[in-house]
Structure formats: C-alpha cells, structure tokens
Design an enzyme around this catalytic site. Structure first.
Site, PDB file in Angstrom:
ATOM      1  N   HIS A 174       0.824  -1.207   0.000  1.00  0.00           N
ATOM      2  CA  HIS A 174       0.000   0.000   0.000  1.00  0.00           C
ATOM      3  C   HIS A 174       0.855   1.251   0.000  1.00  0.00           C
ATOM      4  O   HIS A 174       0.620   2.200  -0.748  1.00  0.00           O
ATOM      5  CB  HIS A 174      -0.940  -0.016   1.212  1.00  0.00           C
ATOM      6  CG  HIS A 174      -2.092   0.910   1.060  1.00  0.00           C
ATOM      7  ND1 HIS A 174      -2.209   2.061   1.774  1.00  0.00           N
ATOM      8  CD2 HIS A 174      -3.162   0.864   0.241  1.00  0.00           C
ATOM      9  CE1 HIS A 174      -3.312   2.678   1.418  1.00  0.00           C
ATOM     10  NE2 HIS A 174      -3.918   1.977   0.486  1.00  0.00           N
ATOM     11  N   HIS A 195      -4.864   6.283  -5.624  1.00  0.00           N
ATOM     12  CA  HIS A 195      -6.023   6.929  -5.001  1.00  0.00           C
ATOM     13  C   HIS A 195      -6.459   8.133  -5.828  1.00  0.00           C
ATOM     14  O   HIS A 195      -5.754   8.548  -6.734  1.00  0.00           O
ATOM     15  CB  HIS A 195      -5.682   7.376  -3.576  1.00  0.00           C
ATOM     16  CG  HIS A 195      -5.327   6.224  -2.699  1.00  0.00           C
ATOM     17  ND1 HIS A 195      -4.037   5.822  -2.510  1.00  0.00           N
ATOM     18  CD2 HIS A 195      -6.107   5.359  -2.009  1.00  0.00           C
ATOM     19  CE1 HIS A 195      -4.029   4.762  -1.710  1.00  0.00           C
ATOM     20  NE2 HIS A 195      -5.269   4.445  -1.407  1.00  0.00           N
ATOM     21  N   HIS A 204      -7.654  -1.772  -5.038  1.00  0.00           N
ATOM     22  CA  HIS A 204      -7.869  -2.338  -3.708  1.00  0.00           C
ATOM     23  C   HIS A 204      -8.556  -3.694  -3.769  1.00  0.00           C
ATOM     24  O   HIS A 204      -8.354  -4.539  -2.902  1.00  0.00           O
ATOM     25  CB  HIS A 204      -8.627  -1.343  -2.821  1.00  0.00           C
ATOM     26  CG  HIS A 204      -7.797  -0.144  -2.458  1.00  0.00           C
ATOM     27  ND1 HIS A 204      -7.692   0.951  -3.280  1.00  0.00           N
ATOM     28  CD2 HIS A 204      -6.988   0.101  -1.389  1.00  0.00           C
ATOM     29  CE1 HIS A 204      -6.874   1.835  -2.714  1.00  0.00           C
ATOM     30  NE2 HIS A 204      -6.434   1.349  -1.567  1.00  0.00           N
ATOM     31  N   HIS A 329     -14.946   6.033   3.130  1.00  0.00           N
ATOM     32  CA  HIS A 329     -13.632   5.388   3.108  1.00  0.00           C
ATOM     33  C   HIS A 329     -12.592   6.184   3.899  1.00  0.00           C
ATOM     34  O   HIS A 329     -11.926   5.671   4.792  1.00  0.00           O
ATOM     35  CB  HIS A 329     -13.167   5.197   1.657  1.00  0.00           C
ATOM     36  CG  HIS A 329     -11.686   5.021   1.554  1.00  0.00           C
ATOM     37  ND1 HIS A 329     -10.841   6.033   1.137  1.00  0.00           N
ATOM     38  CD2 HIS A 329     -10.883   3.975   1.872  1.00  0.00           C
ATOM     39  CE1 HIS A 329      -9.589   5.607   1.193  1.00  0.00           C
ATOM     40  NE2 HIS A 329      -9.586   4.361   1.629  1.00  0.00           N
ATOM     41  N   HIS A 333     -10.555   5.696   7.860  1.00  0.00           N
ATOM     42  CA  HIS A 333      -9.107   5.800   8.074  1.00  0.00           C
ATOM     43  C   HIS A 333      -8.808   6.793   9.200  1.00  0.00           C
ATOM     44  O   HIS A 333      -8.000   6.533  10.082  1.00  0.00           O
ATOM     45  CB  HIS A 333      -8.401   6.265   6.797  1.00  0.00           C
ATOM     46  CG  HIS A 333      -8.075   5.158   5.845  1.00  0.00           C
ATOM     47  ND1 HIS A 333      -6.998   4.335   6.021  1.00  0.00           N
ATOM     48  CD2 HIS A 333      -8.693   4.744   4.713  1.00  0.00           C
ATOM     49  CE1 HIS A 333      -6.954   3.445   5.030  1.00  0.00           C
ATOM     50  NE2 HIS A 333      -7.981   3.674   4.224  1.00  0.00           N
ATOM     51  N   PHE A 350      -1.509   6.650   4.694  1.00  0.00           N
ATOM     52  CA  PHE A 350      -1.496   5.527   3.769  1.00  0.00           C
ATOM     53  C   PHE A 350      -0.209   4.711   3.794  1.00  0.00           C
ATOM     54  O   PHE A 350      -0.229   3.532   3.482  1.00  0.00           O
ATOM     55  CB  PHE A 350      -1.823   5.980   2.356  1.00  0.00           C
ATOM     56  CG  PHE A 350      -3.291   6.249   2.228  1.00  0.00           C
ATOM     57  CD1 PHE A 350      -4.195   5.300   2.664  1.00  0.00           C
ATOM     58  CD2 PHE A 350      -3.764   7.432   1.728  1.00  0.00           C
ATOM     59  CE1 PHE A 350      -5.548   5.524   2.601  1.00  0.00           C
ATOM     60  CE2 PHE A 350      -5.117   7.668   1.660  1.00  0.00           C
ATOM     61  CZ  PHE A 350      -6.014   6.714   2.094  1.00  0.00           C
ATOM     62  N   HIS A 363     -11.444  -2.265   4.118  1.00  0.00           N
ATOM     63  CA  HIS A 363     -11.492  -2.213   2.661  1.00  0.00           C
ATOM     64  C   HIS A 363     -12.387  -3.282   2.048  1.00  0.00           C
ATOM     65  O   HIS A 363     -12.865  -3.128   0.930  1.00  0.00           O
ATOM     66  CB  HIS A 363     -10.087  -2.222   2.060  1.00  0.00           C
ATOM     67  CG  HIS A 363      -9.626  -0.823   1.772  1.00  0.00           C
ATOM     68  ND1 HIS A 363      -9.931  -0.164   0.599  1.00  0.00           N
ATOM     69  CD2 HIS A 363      -8.966   0.065   2.548  1.00  0.00           C
ATOM     70  CE1 HIS A 363      -9.447   1.064   0.657  1.00  0.00           C
ATOM     71  NE2 HIS A 363      -8.858   1.232   1.837  1.00  0.00           N
TER      72      HIS A 363
HETATM   73 CU1  C2O Z   1      -5.506   2.691  -0.348  1.00  0.00          CU
HETATM   74 CU2  C2O Z   1      -8.063   3.072   2.236  1.00  0.00          CU
HETATM   75  O1  C2O Z   1      -6.676   3.284   1.053  1.00  0.00           O
END
Ligand code: C2O
Length: 578
Positions: A174, A195, A204, A329, A333, A350, A363
């Site tokens: 990632h 992203h 993802h 999303h 995070h 990230f 995810h």
């Molecule tokens: Cu690649 Cu939730 O991020």
C-alpha cells in the site's frame, strides 16, 4: 514500528534502481430513522471547532497527490502501466504533515525479481464468503482461523523478511502504491498513485484478493474469506471486537485510544472532522452520508468510481476521488488512526495503513460498497468502458510468491475472483431526508443574504449566505456550482453547503436543506494551491425542501475546518451537468 524521520525534503526523488536480492522467488443498534437527502461530489460534513490537531490529522500520504490539474496528457490509449519493480525507490516514501512534505524513513519497495507473468484467474468452485465482522454471532472457529492466518503471515516477517507474503511486505504494498516510491513507467518523477481516481476500487480489490488468498494458503484453506467491517449499518458502526484484544494477531496498538471499545462502543463517524457527540445524531449523519455517496450524489459512473487517470497524468488532487473514496472510506481511516502519533499511524496515513489488520476488514466493506452500488438502479450507466481504464494494470505477488501482472478488466466481476459477501442490512438505501411540508420563506431568508456580485470572490472566514438565481423556476434538474475554489494544499479544509436553510444547524447533515460539502485533505504536492469546482446535484434536494416556484435560492456556505485557507470565486446554478 518503524521509526519516522521528519526531516523536510523535496518531493519526488530521482528513482534509484534497486539491486535487491530476493533470490528466485519460487515463482507471489438500529437507529431512529431520521431521513436525509443527497449532494454531489466530495465528502460530507458537519462538525466544527478544534482545528489545531486536525491540521496534523491524516497526512494521508501521497493520496492527495500533485495537483488536480491534468498535465502532459497524450491522446487516448494510455492506460496506467504497472510499476517497474526495479525502479522502486526505497527512499522515496513521503507524507504531508503540518503543512510540509516530509520524508519517511521506511523502505516500502517489494522484494525484487525479474520473473513475472500475466495473472490468470483460477476457476473457483466454492466461493469464499466474506462475513460481516460486526454481527454478534461470528463463529469462534472463524475468529480463531482468522487469528491463526494473520499470525502465520506475521511469522513470515521474522523467518523471512523478504517473503512477499509476510505481513509487513503486504502492508508495504500500500505504501509503495500511495506514498511515492513508484514512478509511472517512462515518466521519471511522476508519481504512480492509486487513489483519487478510477483506479481506487480495482486496485484495492486486487490487493485484498491476494491478501485473502495468501491467508488461505497459509492455513491450507482455499475457502478462507476475510471479514468485512459493516460500518454502513448502525449495528456495525463501532470497532469490530475481534480486532481489539491486545496480544492477538489481529490487534494493532496504533489506533485512536478513544475509539477502542471499553464496555461502551464509541460510534464511528463517516463524516470527516465531525464533532457531533450524540450517538443518535452521529448514526443519522452516517446513514445520510451513505445515502449521499451511494445514491444521492453520483450522476455518472466516474462520480462514484473516481476520475480518469491515464499514463502521463499527474495524480489528481481533491477532485479526482469518487464519492465513496472521499466519504466513508477516508472517514474510517481517520477514525481508526491514532491522532497522538506523528503521522496518525497506522490507519490515518497511507504509508502505514496496511500495518493494521483492520485495514483489510475496512477495505472489504469499501469493496462491498462497489458491488452494492453496481446493483442500485440509476439514470446513468454504471459501467466504465474506456480502454484506458480496463487496460490499466498492477503488479502483485500471489500466494505462491509469483510476481504477476493483473488488469482492471479482470477485477470488474468479483464473482469470477471467487468471493462474495454475506448479506447484511443496508438501511441507508432508504435514508433520503424527510421532505419539508412547507417551503422556506424565501423573502425573509433573502433579507439575511447578499448578492453573488457583492460577496464574491471571498475568503471563507465566516458563514456566508448568498442569493443565487435559478435558470428555471421551482423543482428543475439543476446543479449548484461553487467555482474557483482555491485551497492551500497543505491544509485540511472543509465547508458545508445548505440551500434555503432557516435552521442553521450545520452539525446536522441529515436535513432536507443539506446540499453537501467540500473536503480537502492535506496532500503531498508540488504546487502550493489547488483550484477546482464543487458541483452539487439539486434535483432531489429541491424535492426534499419542497421548493416553491422561486426564481432563486439562498445558499449558505459554512466553514467547518480552516475556512481561512480557502477562497471561493463565485457561485451559480446551471441546468444539470451530467
Ligand atoms: Cu488505499 Cu483506504 O486506502
């Protein structure tokens, strides 16, 4: 965890070929139903106050990369090419913090091999059924299996740190695709970024696919499926218990301590930066956010999936990500990462997000949202058929340590990839806001507002109310455009937008008058500022507010975080932009 070095450095270092050595890899609670309505583009809002810490919040890595201006575009037929592992820069990982780009003292390049092949999806007979993590009845045997699989993955970190199946190697994938170590092939200095574009969902999906297959192979169970964190349902809006026991493989110490369940379960917020504390209001705001990003807001496939991103494009800024990516999303995070850590590790940045096993559980639900969205009827096509999208490709190590090249096209049908999701309730699908019975009194509202010409351009230091003419009277299919939004890239910025709002309660985004919000996360960039527009669909909103046959509306723009770091050029309403 890896120590971080916060020397300030220039972005994008020259790629250094790697001479790394992997020998030949053996060939890799039910809520009260309050209702809410729809906006368009960007995340959503409410909250306010407490700017200081949030400035630091989530240097979500290279995520919000370069600028949103697309540069150097060639004609068509330019899919994003898979990275060249030999060019991965072990010193290239950076993040943004406190308004600066900082170099991270972490090598997130994968082990190197020059043996690679195109991946062929096996044919699967028994689907791997991913269960909801928060459902009360997750079988103890399942949890034990999950813990064992993660433990075996963690063991590889110790027995062979160069094994691409190891937990740290998996987490590094990632980082490599998000924080700068990879340049786009043939474009030295131009970050490869998964992203803020249409690559977000397919990348993802592949990432989880291999992660899941590796776990299954480590415990000799090809039907093993990872759990999904059903944060879209009030019953799932807290940290799943199976991840919270210190000393167990699924635990991660780098999480926001105030969000760890301890008798009570702190409720997740799906609205970045929200400061609402009443759980009922949080849940209602969350369901609204879900409704908006899944149904109310997108008016095209790319609105939901993210904007086109092709070979040679600079990574997009805030305007590149789809509604889901920018909304729920990102909010998860932020909610999970520890704000006491320098860069909000693990989930809040990230480069480190994959170090928390919760990442993959989170995810899985993001991926599930893609599957659900596809099946919700809409007045636009949910397919992206552009060959540049379909032919974009990534590199992964599979469960046999083979380095393989995978394409977006092969990730579109998840069932072909051999997995599915256990069904759970999706109460947000019916969470359009309650319609106002009586339209707002435009005449009295207008007395507190000013004209566009008088107000703009302006710096958003305070809440503003502006009278905006409509092209048609009443409930037409129209779009609000907030133009020439100029933001300081190093700042977290957020403002909310309401139409004909007599109540002025910006914390409550589940009301008919809420049109949406603009959120910019601080991003790793070369340019100091970004310029962009925010478009908000008004069709549903007009119905929700039961608008009268008016020829104008009053738009309220509420600064929520760092209003002084944003200027707005103008505001207008146009016939719907598809
Ligand atoms: Cu690649 Cu939730 O991020």
């Amino acid at each position: 965890m890896t120590s971080l070095q916060s020397s300030f450095t220039v972005l994008a270092t020259t790629p250094t070929p790697r001479n790394s050595s992997l020998s030949k890899p053996s060939l890799l609670p039910t809520t009260n139903a309050r209702r809410s309505h729809g906006f368009r583009f960007s995340c959503s809002s409410n909250g306010g106050g407490g700017v200081d810490r949030r400035n630091m919040l989530l240097g979500l890595g290279g995520l919000y990369g370069a600028s949103n201006l697309i540069s150097g575009r060639k004609a068509n037929a330019d899919p994003i090419l898979p990275p060249d592992l030999s060019q991965c820069d072990p010193t290239g990982a950076t993040t943004t913090s406190g308004g600066q780009t900082v170099s991270l003292d972490v090598d997130c390049c994968p082990p190197y091999t020059d043996i690679q092949s195109d991946y062929k999806l096996p044919s699967f007979t028994t689907p791997r059924v991913r269960p909801a993590a928060n459902r009360g009845t997750l079988k103890p045997e399942y949890i034990a299996k999950y813990q064992l699989a993660i433990q075996r993955m963690r063991d590889l970190d110790v027995t062979d740190p160069d094994d691409p199946r190891g937990f740290t190697q998996q987490a590094n994938i990632h980082c490599a695709y998000c924080n700068g170590p990879y340049d786009q092939p043939d474009h030295p200095g131009l970050d490869l970024q998964v992203h803020n574009s249409w690559l977000f969902f397919p990348f993802h999906r592949w990432y989880l696919y291999f992660f899941e297959r590796i776990l299954g192979s480590l415990i000799d169970d090809p039907t093993f499926a990872i759990p999904y964190w059903n944060w879209d349902n009030p019953r799932g809006m807290f940290m799943p218990e199976m991840f919270t026991f210190p000393g167990t493989p699924a635990y991660d110490a780098n999480r926001d301590p105030s969000h760890i369940p301890t008798g009570t379960n702190p409720v997740v917020t799906l609205n970045v930066g929200s400061t609402v504390t009443d759980p009922v209001q949080i849940i209602s705001n969350n369901l609204t956010q879900m409704y908006n990003e899944m149904i109310g807001t997108p008016a095209s496939a790319t609105d939901f999936m993210g904007q086109p991103y092709r070979d040679g494009d600079a990574p997009h800024g805030f305007s590149g990500g789809g509604t889901s990516e920018q909304g729920s999303h990102t909010a998860i995070h932020v909610w999970v990462g520890d704000p006491n850590n320098e860069y909000n590790e693990d989930m809040g940045n990230f480069y480190s997000a994959g170090r928390d096993p919760l990442f993959y559980c989170h995810h899985a639900n993001v991926d599930r949202m893609w599957t659900l969205w596809k099946d919700i009827p809409a007045d636009y096509s949910k397919e992206i058929t552009d060959p540049d999208f379909l032919k974009s490709a990534f590199m992964f190590y599979d469960e046999n340590k083979n380095l393989v090249r995978v394409t977006v096209a092969d990730a579109l049908d998840y069932k072909r990839m051999g997995y599915e999701y256990e069904t759970s309730n999706t109460p947000w699908m019916n969470y359009r806001p309650q319609q106002r019975l009586v339209p707002a009194n435009l005449e009295s509202l207008s007395k507190t507002a000013q004209t566009v010409a008088k107000l703009f351009p302006l710096t958003l230091n305070n809440t503003v109310k502006v009278i905006v003419p409509k092209p048609a009277t009443g409930k037409a299919d129209e779009t609000l455009v907030i133009e020439n939004i100029i933001t300081d890239n190093t700042k977290l910025v957020k403002f909310g937008v309401f139409i004909n709002d007599e109540d002025d309660k910006p914390e409550e985004v589940d009301r008919a008058e809420y049109a949406g919000s603009f959120t910019q996360l601080p991003h790793r960039v070369k340019a100091k500022q970004s310029t962009g527009n925010l478009r908000l669909n008004l069709k549903e909103l007009y119905e929700n507010i039961n608008i009268a046959d008016d020829k104008s509306v009053v738009v309220t723009i509420v600064p929520i975080i760092n209003g002084s770091a944003v200027t707005i050029g103008s505001v207008k309403i146009v016939p719907r932009v598809a």
